[in-house]
Write an enzyme that holds these catalytic residues in place. Structure first.
Site, PDB file in Angstrom:
ATOM      1  N   GLY A  19      27.799 147.320  30.208  1.00  8.28           N
ATOM      2  CA  GLY A  19      28.481 147.370  31.501  1.00  8.28           C
ATOM      3  C   GLY A  19      27.575 147.315  32.716  1.00  8.28           C
ATOM      4  CG  MET A  94      30.814 141.313  23.203  1.00  9.25           C
ATOM      5  SD  MET A  94      29.910 139.949  23.962  1.00  9.25           S
ATOM      6  CE  MET A  94      29.148 139.256  22.509  1.00  9.25           C
ATOM      7  CG  LEU A  97      40.808 137.238  27.064  1.00 11.41           C
ATOM      8  CD1 LEU A  97      40.632 137.149  28.571  1.00 11.41           C
ATOM      9  CD2 LEU A  97      41.605 138.489  26.695  1.00 11.41           C
ATOM     10  CG  ASN A 111      32.681 135.178  30.749  1.00 13.60           C
ATOM     11  OD1 ASN A 111      32.448 136.393  30.641  1.00 13.60           O
ATOM     12  ND2 ASN A 111      32.142 134.297  29.917  1.00 13.60           N
ATOM     13  CG  HIS A 113      27.692 131.979  28.927  1.00 15.30           C
ATOM     14  ND1 HIS A 113      28.157 132.568  27.767  1.00 15.30           N
ATOM     15  CD2 HIS A 113      26.747 131.088  28.558  1.00 15.30           C
ATOM     16  CE1 HIS A 113      27.504 132.036  26.737  1.00 15.30           C
ATOM     17  NE2 HIS A 113      26.652 131.134  27.186  1.00 15.30           N
ATOM     18  CG  ASP A 149      31.084 130.732  26.801  1.00 14.44           C
ATOM     19  OD1 ASP A 149      31.632 131.633  27.441  1.00 14.44           O
ATOM     20  OD2 ASP A 149      30.411 130.937  25.779  1.00 14.44           O
ATOM     21  CD  GLU A 178      23.792 138.040  32.865  1.00 16.14           C
ATOM     22  OE1 GLU A 178      24.708 138.854  32.702  1.00 16.14           O
ATOM     23  OE2 GLU A 178      23.134 137.574  31.906  1.00 16.14           O
TER      24      GLU A 178
HETATM   25  C1  GRF Z   1      25.447 139.699  29.883  1.00 18.22           C
HETATM   26  O1  GRF Z   1      24.261 139.074  29.494  1.00 18.22           O
HETATM   27  C2  GRF Z   1      26.521 138.666  30.124  1.00 18.22           C
HETATM   28  O2  GRF Z   1      26.024 137.467  30.617  1.00 18.22           O
HETATM   29  C3  GRF Z   1      27.099 138.460  28.761  1.00 18.22           C
HETATM   30  O3  GRF Z   1      27.056 139.723  28.143  1.00 18.22           O
HETATM   31  C4  GRF Z   1      26.047 140.527  28.748  1.00 18.22           C
HETATM   32  C5  GRF Z   1      26.711 141.767  29.235  1.00 18.22           C
HETATM   33  O4  GRF Z   1      25.822 142.714  29.753  1.00 18.22           O
HETATM   34  N1  GRF Z   1      28.418 137.877  28.828  1.00 18.22           N
HETATM   35  P1  GRF Z   1      26.406 144.017  30.466  1.00 18.22           P
HETATM   36  O5  GRF Z   1      27.383 144.663  29.487  1.00 18.22           O
HETATM   37  O6  GRF Z   1      27.061 143.609  31.732  1.00 18.22           O
HETATM   38  O7  GRF Z   1      25.193 144.884  30.676  1.00 18.22           O
END
Ligand code: GRF
Length: 192
Positions: A19, A94, A97, A111, A113, A149, A178
């Site tokens: 998270g 993970m 949907l 999302n 990725h 994706d 991110e």
């Molecule tokens: C991230 O690398 C995101 O890109 C991928 O899953 C990971 C989640 O990390 N979909 P977090 O749970 O936000 O720390």
């Protein structure tokens, strides 16, 4: 998606793990000019560490553990309706949907990725990037469509892959990006 007028858009974040993206979205959502408010966190795993960010910030959360996707979606939809959620961010969620679910929130699910889509869809992206000796990788925020994706790209951030990068070091550097890119993309959607 239209300009933001008045109140922030009631949104939910779906998680399965650490998270850290959820944390970044929550932090940004507290800023005055940020378009969305996190009104609900949903996890499909009771072990998801990210639930702590919902607790810490007094955000309502639901854990729908060990359910098949149909049951998960039925429960999630009920909760989304109760909370009047209009926008969903997947952040390390993970599960895939269903088409039906995505249709209900058409163009309202995004999302993050950890690759430069359309390259390296699916799992183990950093491993594949290293194995293929890519010189550049990064992360992508995209709309969620029924193909994994593959929805329309909203924003991407490129980073250089270093010669001595490992899966762990690359993941760490991309994750940092991110946390900046996700809020930026959300702003772009609503404020542009
Ligand atoms: C991230 O690398 C995101 O890109 C991928 O899953 C990971 C989640 O990390 N979909 P977090 O749970 O936000 O720390």
């Amino acid at each position: 998606m239209g300009k933001l007028i008045g109140n922030k858009i009631k949104s939910a974040v779906f998680i399965s793990g650490n998270g850290s993206n959820l944390n970044s979205i929550i932090k940004n959502s507290k800023k005055k000019n940020f378009p969305i408010k996190i009104s609900l966190v949903i996890s499909n795993k009771s072990s998801a560490k990210g639930i702590r960010y919902a607790k810490k910030n007094n955000i309502p959360y639901k854990i729908f553990n060990s359910l098949n996707m149909q049951e998960f979606e039925r429960k999630a939809l009920k909760e989304l309706k109760i909370k009047k959620i209009k926008f969903i961010c997947l952040a390390g969620f993970m599960k895939i949907l269903s088409k039906k679910f995505i249709k209900k929130f058409n163009n309202k699910i995004v999302n993050m990725h950890p690759s430069l889509l359309p390259k390296y869809k699916g799992l183990n992206t950093h491993l594949k990037v290293i194995e293929n000796k890519e010189k550049i990788s990064g992360c992508t925020v995209h709309y969620v469509s029924s193909k994994l994706d593959s929805g329309k790209i909203i924003l991407q951030k490129k980073i250089k892959v270093k010669k001595n990068d490992t899966m762990v070091s690359l993941k760490k550097r991309i994750l940092k990006q991110e946390h900046l890119l996700y809020p930026k993309a959300i702003k772009n959607i609503f404020l542009n």
